[in-house]
Design an enzyme around this catalytic site. Structure first.
Site, mmCIF file in Angstrom:
data_model
loop_
_atom_site.group_PDB
_atom_site.id
_atom_site.type_symbol
_atom_site.label_atom_id
_atom_site.label_comp_id
_atom_site.label_asym_id
_atom_site.label_seq_id
_atom_site.Cartn_x
_atom_site.Cartn_y
_atom_site.Cartn_z
ATOM 1 N N SER A 1 0.825 -1.208 0.000
ATOM 2 C CA SER A 1 0.000 0.000 0.000
ATOM 3 C C SER A 1 0.858 1.256 0.000
ATOM 4 C CB SER A 1 -0.934 -0.001 1.199
ATOM 5 O OG SER A 1 -0.253 -0.368 2.350
ATOM 6 N N HIS B 1 -2.840 -3.178 -6.294
ATOM 7 C CA HIS B 1 -3.231 -2.788 -4.936
ATOM 8 C C HIS B 1 -4.740 -2.896 -4.772
ATOM 9 C CE1 HIS B 1 -3.534 0.397 -1.578
ATOM 10 N NE2 HIS B 1 -3.339 -0.800 -1.070
ATOM 11 N N GLU C 1 -5.678 -0.608 -7.882
ATOM 12 C CA GLU C 1 -4.683 0.293 -8.462
ATOM 13 C C GLU C 1 -3.630 -0.582 -9.152
ATOM 14 O OE1 GLU C 1 -4.627 4.162 -5.577
ATOM 15 O OE2 GLU C 1 -3.685 2.372 -4.761
ATOM 16 N N ASN D 1 -4.025 6.094 -1.239
ATOM 17 C CA ASN D 1 -3.388 6.401 0.045
ATOM 18 C C ASN D 1 -2.703 7.760 0.056
ATOM 19 O OD1 ASN D 1 -4.274 4.267 1.528
ATOM 20 N ND2 ASN D 1 -2.578 2.936 0.977
HETATM 21 N N1 CAA Z 1 -15.660 -9.732 3.370
HETATM 22 C C1 CAA Z 1 -16.606 -10.025 2.444
HETATM 23 N N2 CAA Z 1 -17.769 -9.355 2.352
HETATM 24 C C2 CAA Z 1 -17.996 -8.388 3.259
HETATM 25 C C3 CAA Z 1 -17.073 -8.051 4.254
HETATM 26 C C4 CAA Z 1 -15.871 -8.770 4.297
HETATM 27 N N3 CAA Z 1 -14.926 -8.509 5.201
HETATM 28 N N4 CAA Z 1 -17.595 -7.042 4.998
HETATM 29 C C5 CAA Z 1 -18.795 -6.755 4.478
HETATM 30 N N5 CAA Z 1 -19.034 -7.559 3.425
HETATM 31 C C6 CAA Z 1 -20.214 -7.569 2.567
HETATM 32 C C7 CAA Z 1 -21.433 -7.995 3.344
HETATM 33 O O1 CAA Z 1 -21.562 -9.407 3.352
HETATM 34 C C8 CAA Z 1 -22.544 -7.328 2.558
HETATM 35 O O2 CAA Z 1 -22.828 -8.107 1.401
HETATM 36 P P1 CAA Z 1 -24.323 -8.219 0.825
HETATM 37 O O3 CAA Z 1 -24.732 -6.819 0.495
HETATM 38 O O4 CAA Z 1 -24.129 -9.074 -0.375
HETATM 39 O O5 CAA Z 1 -25.140 -8.821 1.912
HETATM 40 C C9 CAA Z 1 -21.913 -6.020 2.056
HETATM 41 O O6 CAA Z 1 -20.487 -6.234 2.134
HETATM 42 C C10 CAA Z 1 -22.280 -4.835 2.933
HETATM 43 O O7 CAA Z 1 -21.923 -5.158 4.271
HETATM 44 P P2 CAA Z 1 -22.720 -4.686 5.561
HETATM 45 O O8 CAA Z 1 -24.172 -4.500 5.213
HETATM 46 O O9 CAA Z 1 -22.381 -5.589 6.695
HETATM 47 O O10 CAA Z 1 -22.073 -3.320 5.985
HETATM 48 P P3 CAA Z 1 -21.914 -1.960 5.210
HETATM 49 O O11 CAA Z 1 -23.015 -1.700 4.258
HETATM 50 O O12 CAA Z 1 -21.618 -0.998 6.270
HETATM 51 O O13 CAA Z 1 -20.586 -2.183 4.337
HETATM 52 C C11 CAA Z 1 -18.269 -1.946 4.095
HETATM 53 C C12 CAA Z 1 -19.399 -2.567 4.909
HETATM 54 C C13 CAA Z 1 -18.298 -2.514 2.681
HETATM 55 C C14 CAA Z 1 -16.967 -2.342 4.771
HETATM 56 C C15 CAA Z 1 -18.490 -0.390 4.045
HETATM 57 O O14 CAA Z 1 -18.642 0.110 5.349
HETATM 58 C C16 CAA Z 1 -17.359 0.333 3.378
HETATM 59 O O15 CAA Z 1 -17.274 0.414 2.154
HETATM 60 N N6 CAA Z 1 -16.419 0.932 4.192
HETATM 61 C C17 CAA Z 1 -15.259 1.616 3.696
HETATM 62 C C18 CAA Z 1 -14.188 0.611 3.396
HETATM 63 C C19 CAA Z 1 -12.954 1.241 2.859
HETATM 64 O O16 CAA Z 1 -12.814 2.449 2.721
HETATM 65 N N7 CAA Z 1 -11.988 0.386 2.526
HETATM 66 C C20 CAA Z 1 -10.706 0.828 2.055
HETATM 67 C C21 CAA Z 1 -9.780 0.917 3.214
HETATM 68 S S1 CAA Z 1 -8.205 1.511 2.716
HETATM 69 C C22 CAA Z 1 -7.427 0.153 2.105
HETATM 70 O O17 CAA Z 1 -7.883 -0.956 2.146
HETATM 71 C C23 CAA Z 1 -6.153 0.390 1.441
HETATM 72 C C24 CAA Z 1 -4.958 0.558 2.248
HETATM 73 O O18 CAA Z 1 -3.898 0.416 1.655
HETATM 74 C C25 CAA Z 1 -4.971 0.936 3.649
#
Ligand code: CAA
Length: 294
Positions: free
Chosen positions: A119, A140, A152, A190
């Site tokens: 990342s 990424h 990415e 990032n």
């Molecule tokens: N694995 C697989 N599926 C998952 C999951 C996981 N860990 N977490 C949630 N899901 C799925 C759920 O099963 C659900 O699927 P369905 O719609 O098919 O039932 C769907 O995602 C939505 O989940 P929830 O209803 O439980 O919760 P939500 O609507 O709040 O979504 C989230 C959860 C997708 C995590 C959402 O909150 C989100 O998009 N958050 C932001 C995440 C983000 O910004 N990620 C990037 C982080 S930075 C990074 O990764 C890069 C780095 O280098 C640091």
């Protein structure tokens, strides 16, 4: 070049997500961990995720079984010798990553593409450790990998354009939306996200508003699915600190540096969701804001 077999290094949070979507997309996938126990835990976790999707009626049981049939774990890097592409998703430690790349360089055929899910490290710093810098790219992914659409795809100044195109098409074949990125530390997301999360912590230190209100402000004011503190806990505070450090070393700009509060939280083992405590306490049924004495 046609990709058929995929190798994944690491079966933690990111590695298992990457292995899952590769196997779901029809690729024979072999994932390498350091112990059998970690292999079993990682692949078992994928089985559970797919099982939930079957229960929800979003995946056919036969598709789950076919996906699991395409997945294999190993502790031996030599078992990745037949892979057409290898995606590395181990901890952000350049020496450790490069030790693996050097071994794989000797094990894999000359065509194998090496891809890193780093990342914040640069891809060139890994390419330089191999005899195939033109076959090294960044891929990424974002957490949770099966849900987040973006990949990415990173090219260095040495990446062969055909290799880049193969990697880009491969990311699209996983059902993702790839974007083209230069080999800058932090790439696109990032580069913008890390200063935002660090700024939220600085705003908290300065008493601008509470954890809850800063999170609420950014969720409701900008439509982000998570506010910056919920997101930091989700990413892992130790991970955020590490990424920030690498980016600070690259750019020497204060906006990437960890604020003192983040450092103190890490010293006390507050790593976010994974340790049960961060900006929120996750020990109860619902996350509760932590009292950080501010
Ligand atoms: N694995 C697989 N599926 C998952 C999951 C996981 N860990 N977490 C949630 N899901 C799925 C759920 O099963 C659900 O699927 P369905 O719609 O098919 O039932 C769907 O995602 C939505 O989940 P929830 O209803 O439980 O919760 P939500 O609507 O709040 O979504 C989230 C959860 C997708 C995590 C959402 O909150 C989100 O998009 N958050 C932001 C995440 C983000 O910004 N990620 C990037 C982080 S930075 C990074 O990764 C890069 C780095 O280098 C640091």
């Amino acid at each position: 070049m046609k990709i058929k077999r995929v190798g994944v290094l690491g079966c933690g949070l990111m590695g298992s997500g990457i292995a899952q979507i590769c196997a779901q997309a029809g690729y024979d996938t072999i994932v390498r961990e350091v112990s059998n126990e970690l292999c079993e835990r990682g692949i078992g976790g994928i089985g559970k995720q797919l099982g939930k999707a079957v229960e929800k009626g979003k995946l056919a049981a036969e598709d789950r079984d076919a996906t699991m049939g395409r997945l294999r774990g190993t502790t031996d890097l030599a078992d990745l010798k037949e892979c057409d592409i290898i995606i590395e998703a181990v901890v952000e430690n350049l020496d450790l990553k490069n030790e693996m790349w050097r071994t794989l360089d000797g094990v894999c055929g000359p065509e194998t593409i090496f891809a890193s899910n780093t990342s914040s490290l640069t891809i060139a710093d890994m390419a330089a450790a191999t005899k195939r810098p033109e076959r090294m790219v960044g891929l990424h992914f974002f957490n949770p990998v099966p849900v987040m659409k973006l990949v990415e795809v990173v090219k260095t100044i040495a990446t062969d354009p055909q290799v880049f195109q193969t990697a880009f098409d491969f990311a699209a074949s996983l059902g993702k939306e790839p974007i083209v990125c230069k080999d800058n530390s932090g790439f696109v997301v990032n580069l913008l996200l890390v200063p935002y999360m660090m700024d939220a912590i600085r705003a908290l230190e300065q008493g601008v508003a509470t954890i809850e209100d800063i999170d609420k402000g950014m969720r409701l004011g900008t439509g982000y699915p998570m506010g910056p503190f919920t997101l930091s806990d989700f990413v892992g505070l130790d991970t955020l600190d590490k990424i920030g450090d690498i980016m600070y070393n690259e750019y020497k700009e204060k906006r990437y540096a960890s604020p003192p509060l983040l450092r103190r939280m890490i010293s006390l083992g507050y790593f976010g969701r994974k340790s049960g405590k961060g900006f929120y306490d996750y020990s109860g049924p619902e996350p509760k804001v932590m009292d950080l004495g501010i």
